[in-house]
Design a protein around this motif. Structure first.
Motif, PDB file in Angstrom:
ATOM      1  N   LEU A 283       0.882  -1.352   0.104  1.00 52.81           N
ATOM      2  CA  LEU A 283      -0.191   0.060   0.009  1.00 52.81           C
ATOM      3  C   LEU A 283       0.911   1.199  -0.091  1.00 52.81           C
ATOM      4  O   LEU A 283       1.623   1.428   0.914  1.00 52.81           O
ATOM      5  CB  LEU A 283      -0.946   0.040   1.256  1.00 52.81           C
TER       6      LEU A 283
ATOM      7  N   ILE B 134      -1.488   0.888  -5.206  1.00 54.47           N
ATOM      8  CA  ILE B 134      -1.741  -0.494  -4.242  1.00 54.47           C
ATOM      9  C   ILE B 134      -1.491  -1.801  -5.358  1.00 54.47           C
ATOM     10  O   ILE B 134      -1.926  -1.604  -6.568  1.00 54.47           O
ATOM     11  CB  ILE B 134      -3.366  -0.773  -3.864  1.00 54.47           C
TER      12      ILE B 134
ATOM     13  N   SER C 170      -5.869   4.058  -1.706  1.00 56.05           N
ATOM     14  CA  SER C 170      -4.530   4.267  -1.786  1.00 56.05           C
ATOM     15  C   SER C 170      -4.401   5.511  -0.812  1.00 56.05           C
ATOM     16  O   SER C 170      -5.134   5.958  -0.114  1.00 56.05           O
ATOM     17  CB  SER C 170      -4.196   4.520  -3.239  1.00 56.05           C
TER      18      SER C 170
ATOM     19  N   LEU D 221     -10.116  -1.873   0.994  1.00 57.14           N
ATOM     20  CA  LEU D 221      -9.113  -2.617   0.530  1.00 57.14           C
ATOM     21  C   LEU D 221      -9.579  -4.286   0.881  1.00 57.14           C
ATOM     22  O   LEU D 221      -9.353  -5.060   0.275  1.00 57.14           O
ATOM     23  CB  LEU D 221      -7.724  -2.396   1.269  1.00 57.14           C
TER      24      LEU D 221
END
Length: 389
Positions: free
Chosen positions: A197, A201, A247, A303
């Motif tokens: 990260l 990503i 991100s 994520l």
């Protein structure tokens, strides 16, 4: 009856032996034969060769049920070194590792094109014997299609000529995965994934001890996995890419959208870099600021959805979160990813998925670059090509 030699006794046998010794920490020749399926003569020859080269050594003995103590062998750390350079937007992170992936030197300097000079100064400052340095690997983020990027193939050829050493090139997320695999002594039997990260990503995967690179050395673009088919447009041409939501760029943009939070953390300061702004948000989140926590937690939720798809697709058993984006608030990400996988991973009834945080997330790509050199030097045979050309 003579034991039949298995098909593993080929070009990859050396890599197999090194991998098993690395992950086991200490192991006997008898155990190596049991694990690999190689004959005792093959094991003896390979071990003798590796000892002669200083890659492994005998470390002691252990009791045996057959009466005779078994001699144990282990990796010899400081006989060889790998050097890795991670090219960031404004800096170069320089790392040296030994054969176990242990860091023996590290520094961050302003970005420069004179990488050969940087190599000489860095290795000289650590007083590393030149004949024990196996080479250099240079890693950088994968650019978007059409985005200008350093010509790493040209960098590789030029540096190799100047240094007189092997030079590898790789993307930062893949390198970080190999570094975590090598230094954590992960077994080659484990399906291993690493999430990187940063401004974007990325992900890297190690299967059977080798990086999975894909048809064009571009595997692991997790940031461009869509979590919303009609979501935010992405420069890559897709829509709803998780990078647009989770991100470091996306987190800073979301925090700046909250005027109170932005003012409190000084996010409007023109001198504030992306990294500094993101760290301010992450630091506030882990210290209990509700608005900052909400921004990080929402990104972690996005994520975790992408990671679940990745785990389901590849049936991973172990995942490490790394990169500058998890350096301060990694616990928030790890908790969300673990909870999501425990509830939704397709394999959860058959096996768990271990989710861990990197011990050195900011340096993971540089460490991984150096580990690439070590693996290519002492355990060749994992893949047909060691890096992008």
């Amino acid at each position: 009856m003579a034991r039949r030699e298995t098909s593993v006794a080929g070009p990859g046998s050396r890599a197999l032996i090194v991998d098993i010794v690395r992950s086991a920490v200490t192991i006997s020749r008898v155990e190596l034969a049991d694990v690999t399926g190689l004959t005792q003569p093959s094991i003896s020859n390979l071990v003798r060769e590796l000892i002669a080269e200083g890659i492994i050594h005998e470390i002691g003995s252990a009791d045996s049920i057959r009466g005779k103590p078994r001699k144990l062998i282990a990796i010899t750390p400081a006989t060889r070194f790998g050097i890795g350079f991670h090219l960031g937007p404004d800096t170069v992170t320089c790392v040296a590792v030994d054969l176990t992936g242990g860091v023996v030197g590290r520094e961050v300097v302003p970005r420069t094109d004179a990488l050969a000079t940087r190599f000489a100064e860095f290795t000289s400052g650590l007083d590393l014997p030149r004949d024990r340095i196996e080479g250099l690997a240079v890693v950088a983020p994968t650019p978007y299609p059409g985005e200008p990027a350093p010509d790493l193939a040209a960098v590789r050829a030029d540096l190799s000529e100047q240094l007189g050493l092997p030079v590898l090139v790789e993307n930062d997320a893949a390198a970080a995965a190999l570094g975590e695999f090598w230094s954590r002594r992960v077994s080659r039997e484990q399906a291993f994934g690493c999430i990187y990260l940063a401004t974007g990503i990325g992900a890297g995967f190690v299967f059977g001890g080798a990086l999975f690179r894909g048809a064009s050395f571009d595997a692991g673009e997790l940031g461009h996995l869509s979590i919303h088919y009609d979501g935010r447009p992405c420069p890559c041409g897709n829509r709803g890419c998780v990078e647009r939501y989770a991100s470091m760029d996306a987190i800073v943009a979301a925090a700046r959208g909250n005027p109170s939070l932005s003012a409190r953390l000084g996010l409007g300061d023109p001198a504030a870099t992306l990294s500094r702004s993101h760290d301010a948000i992450a630091r506030a989140a882990v210290h209990g600021d509700p608005a900052a926590f909400a921004v990080i937690d929402e990104a972690a939720g996005y994520l975790s959805a992408a990671v679940t798809s990745m785990v389901n697709l590849l049936d991973l058993g172990r995942v490490v979160l790394t990169g500058p984006g998890v350096a301060l608030a990694g616990s928030i990400y790890a908790r969300r990813v673990r909870d999501q996988l425990e509830r939704t991973a397709h394999s959860r009834q058959r096996h768990g998925v271990t989710v861990e945080l990197s011990a050195q997330p900011r340096d993971a790509a540089g460490i991984g670059a150096a580990a690439l050199v070590v693996q290519a030097a002492v355990a060749p045979g994992h893949t047909p090509g060691a890096s992008r050309s």
